[in-house]
Design an enzyme around this catalytic site. Structure first.
Site, PDB file in Angstrom:
ATOM      1  N   GLU A  26     -19.297   3.955  -0.053  1.00  0.00           N
ATOM      2  CA  GLU A  26     -18.516   3.405  -1.165  1.00  0.00           C
ATOM      3  C   GLU A  26     -19.298   3.403  -2.477  1.00  0.00           C
ATOM      4  OE1 GLU A  26     -18.919   1.904   1.790  1.00  0.00           O
ATOM      5  OE2 GLU A  26     -16.938   2.067   2.697  1.00  0.00           O
ATOM      6  N   ARG A  38       0.832  -1.217   0.000  1.00  0.00           N
ATOM      7  CA  ARG A  38       0.000   0.000   0.000  1.00  0.00           C
ATOM      8  C   ARG A  38       0.861   1.260   0.000  1.00  0.00           C
ATOM      9  NH1 ARG A  38      -2.112   1.068   6.139  1.00  0.00           N
ATOM     10  NH2 ARG A  38      -0.704  -0.353   7.202  1.00  0.00           N
ATOM     11  N   SER A  93      -5.080   4.838   5.481  1.00  0.00           N
ATOM     12  CA  SER A  93      -4.922   3.386   5.326  1.00  0.00           C
ATOM     13  C   SER A  93      -4.441   3.049   3.925  1.00  0.00           C
ATOM     14  CB  SER A  93      -6.255   2.680   5.583  1.00  0.00           C
ATOM     15  OG  SER A  93      -6.633   2.833   6.920  1.00  0.00           O
ATOM     16  N   ASP A 137      -8.061  -7.796  12.036  1.00  0.00           N
ATOM     17  CA  ASP A 137      -9.448  -7.365  11.832  1.00  0.00           C
ATOM     18  C   ASP A 137     -10.399  -8.525  11.557  1.00  0.00           C
ATOM     19  OD1 ASP A 137      -9.206  -4.702  12.389  1.00  0.00           O
ATOM     20  OD2 ASP A 137      -8.875  -4.086  10.303  1.00  0.00           O
ATOM     21  N   ARG A 158      -1.857  -4.736   3.322  1.00  0.00           N
ATOM     22  CA  ARG A 158      -1.562  -3.931   4.503  1.00  0.00           C
ATOM     23  C   ARG A 158      -0.154  -4.132   5.079  1.00  0.00           C
ATOM     24  NH1 ARG A 158      -2.316  -5.104  10.071  1.00  0.00           N
ATOM     25  NH2 ARG A 158      -2.530  -3.214  11.331  1.00  0.00           N
ATOM     26  N   HIS A 167      -5.561  -3.857   1.827  1.00  0.00           N
ATOM     27  CA  HIS A 167      -5.972  -4.772   2.894  1.00  0.00           C
ATOM     28  C   HIS A 167      -6.685  -6.006   2.346  1.00  0.00           C
ATOM     29  CE1 HIS A 167      -4.894  -1.177   4.994  1.00  0.00           C
ATOM     30  NE2 HIS A 167      -5.252  -1.615   6.179  1.00  0.00           N
TER      31      HIS A 167
END
Lengths: 323, 283
Positions: free
Chosen positions: A63, A15, A42, A122, A172, A114
């Site tokens: 989104e 990322r 992020s 998560d 990530r 991610h």
């Protein structure tokens, strides 16, 4: 190239490669605009946002609207890069992508971080393992899953030159860097990493590194692996795949994705029609993930170096048996 | 400048086109199409700055229109043909194999005038916002218009778009809501009430205008001009436009029953008899 010549020069998240690539792209091309759904940092999009605030749009946690706005910006001649997690970039907005972007052939770059199990703690709600399949099914969609920081950065820059919808998937965690720093990225052109004679390993995304480590270990056991990085899952580099498989006649595919619908199925689809050979998948076996450290999860769900090693041995058994 | 009488004649012809298109292929959505004729004719024949002969996707320096409730494609196609985007004879091909006039609007076959596919509801306002932002970035002072259905507002994405447009002060955008009170399964108040629609739009930060007779040409022209005057003052503008679904054909008017149903031979004859004579020659 010999497999032992591939070494990691450090670690950085893919990322981060996206964030740096987008910043450089912003400087090169004034038509590039960015959008995020409340995940700017992020996705490492803050670098672009700081330098080009007027070309960056915070959409909030919405989104579907982000995808639609991106389609509208593209209609007006802009090159929008949307940024959110892979889960919210695909499954949550599949219909918006299908109608407003893919069917309407809009020049939107759907950038998704991610992805996969390596998201870690998560858990399964966020660990999408079906996104490559969903995006690959859409007519006209280009699907890219780079393997390290530098390749992600290069891919980010390259997709702006292509006029049409692109799904760019990255992740990530900090991950080994082993491709060239200022490489040229060619959409749809497989990257040949190491030559071998016994089996071809096709790998994409984070699992390219697992495949490299596996190939090194296998070499010490006298097994010669050809290693090819398929960063572009669609369009697939069929010539490179057939060329290698016609030589090795055994295939292992490694990806951080469900076995259903991903790179493995794309390659199987090609080979079953053109060059059927023994083949093994390294991928998630029709299950959801869970919380944990990235390495623990890759190990538990069968995506680690040792799983690639086993898959190679299995496929070689079948290759020998069929001879 | 086109006169009100000419606009009314054009409206009658577009209504005849709608009924005949849907009859021809025995498929399509006449109700909402008939109800929105005055909006489309006023917009394309009077309000929009556009170039029908040389359509280009980006439309820089022009006004743009996005249709969110894509199922009323018959009124859009008929209006586009009657204002010079393509030959009116092509209306014969509506919903037939190999046509550019797909059941729901699409860019895929290259039909001039269409900038994005619609039909899966709730997406058009977002696209219109994006196009309005592109104009803002380019320093282009023209407008973006969008039509959405009222039943369509049951889609959550519409409210996401409404929030965004107000927050980001997208004030070169004019949205019209086809407020006919009907959806496929029945009256909106029975299926899923929208409550106080005007108060909701106001609460979302929009400049809200109400048009009580969206089937009256003079009122429609005045309202569209009024909306432009309200625009560019820091708020997006919405016109809540009361229309009658099926307007112009008595047995189709005011009911959801003709939302997506084609007339038979007897019904089409009856409908065309009510729509006077063809004003611009039928296709």
């Amino acid at each position: 190239m010999n497999i032992n010549d591939i070494i990691a020069t450090g670690t950085k998240a893919t990322r981060d490669g996206f964030g740096q690539g987008l910043l450089e792209l912003g400087r090169q091309n004034p038509n590039v605009v960015g959008l995020t759904a409340d995940l700017m940092e992020s996705l490492q999009m803050q670098h672009f946002q700081k330098e080009f605030p007027e070309r960056f749009f915070q959409v909030g946690i919405a989104e579907a609207n982000m995808i639609g706005i991106a389609a509208g910006l593209a209609t007006g001649g802009k090159i929008p890069f949307t940024g959110t997690f892979a889960n919210f970039s695909t499954g949550r907005v599949y219909d918006q992508i299908r109608q407003s972007i893919a069917y309407s052939h809009k020049n939107v770059k759907i950038c998704a971080s991610h992805a996969g199990l390596s998201l870690g703690e998560d858990g399964a709600t966020h660990q999408i393992l079906e996104d490559l399949g969903m995006m690959r099914m859409l007519p006209g969609m280009v699907v890219i899953n780079p393997c390290d920081y530098s390749q992600t950065k290069a891919a980010t820059i390259a997709i702006a030159e292509y006029n049409g919808p692109v799904y760019l998937r990255f992740g990530r965690p900090a991950w080994p860097m082993f491709t060239l720093e200022n490489q040229k990225f060619e959409i749809g052109k497989a990257l040949h990493l190491a030559s071998g004679t016994d089996v071809t390993i096709f790998a994409t995304g984070h699992l390219v590194w697992s495949a490299i480590e596996a190939a090194k270990e296998l070499q010490t056991q006298g097994i010669s692996c050809e290693l090819i990085n398929i960063h572009t899952i669609k369009p697939l580099d069929e010539a490179a795949i057939l060329d290698s498989v016609s030589k090795t006649r055994a295939v292992v595919v490694a990806e951080e994705h469900q076995r259903n619908g991903g790179l493995g199925d794309a390659i199987a689809n090609l080979l079953v029609q053109r060059l059927p050979v023994p083949m093994e998948y390294v991928g998630v076996k029709d299950t959801f993930g869970e919380s944990g450290k990235p390495a623990e999860l890759l190990d538990k769900y069968g995506l680690s170096k040792k799983d690639v090693v086993w898959a190679v041995k299995d496929v070689l058994d079948r290759k020998t048996g069929s001879m | 400048m086109i006169s009100i009488n000419q606009l009314k004649e054009l409206s009658t012809q577009v209504r005849r086109d709608i009924v005949r298109m849907v009859f021809n292929c025995q498929s399509g959505h006449p109700g909402g199409s008939l109800g929105c004729v005055e909006f489309f004719v006023a917009l394309y024949a009077h309000v929009l700055k556009h170039n029908a002969e040389k359509f280009d996707m980006e439309g820089k320096g022009q006004d743009l229109f996005f249709l969110s409730n894509g199922h009323i494609s018959p009124v859009w196609y008929a209006t586009l043909a009657r204002t010079g985007y393509f030959d009116v004879q092509e209306l014969n091909t509506f919903r037939k194999l190999n046509t550019r006039l797909q059941g729901h609007p699409a860019t895929h076959e290259g039909l001039p005038g269409i900038r994005i596919a619609s039909g899966s509801l709730g997406q058009g306002m977002s696209a219109a916002i994006g196009a309005a932002l592109a104009k803002r970035l380019d320093g282009d002072d023209r407008w973006v218009f969008c039509l959405t259905g009222d039943g369509e507002l049951e889609e959550g994405q519409c409210w996401e778009a409404m929030m965004f447009a107000a927050h980001h002060k997208v004030d070169n955008l004019i949205v019209a809501v086809d407020w006919n009170g009907q959806q496929i399964d029945g009256p909106i108040d029975e299926v899923m009430s929208l409550g106080n629609l005007q108060a909701k739009w106001e609460a979302f930060g929009w400049d809200v205008l109400v048009l009580n007779n969206g089937n009256d040409m003079e009122s429609m022209i005045n309202m569209l001009n009024n909306a432009k005057e309200h625009s560019k003052q820091g708020k997006p503008v919405v016109i809540l436009m009361k229309t009658v679904m099926g307007y112009g054909v008595d047995f189709m008017a005011g009911t959801h029953k003709w939302h997506g149903k084609a007339p038979n031979q007897e019904q089409v004859d009856l409908a065309l008899a009510q729509l006077h004579t063809e004003t611009l020659q039928d296709f």
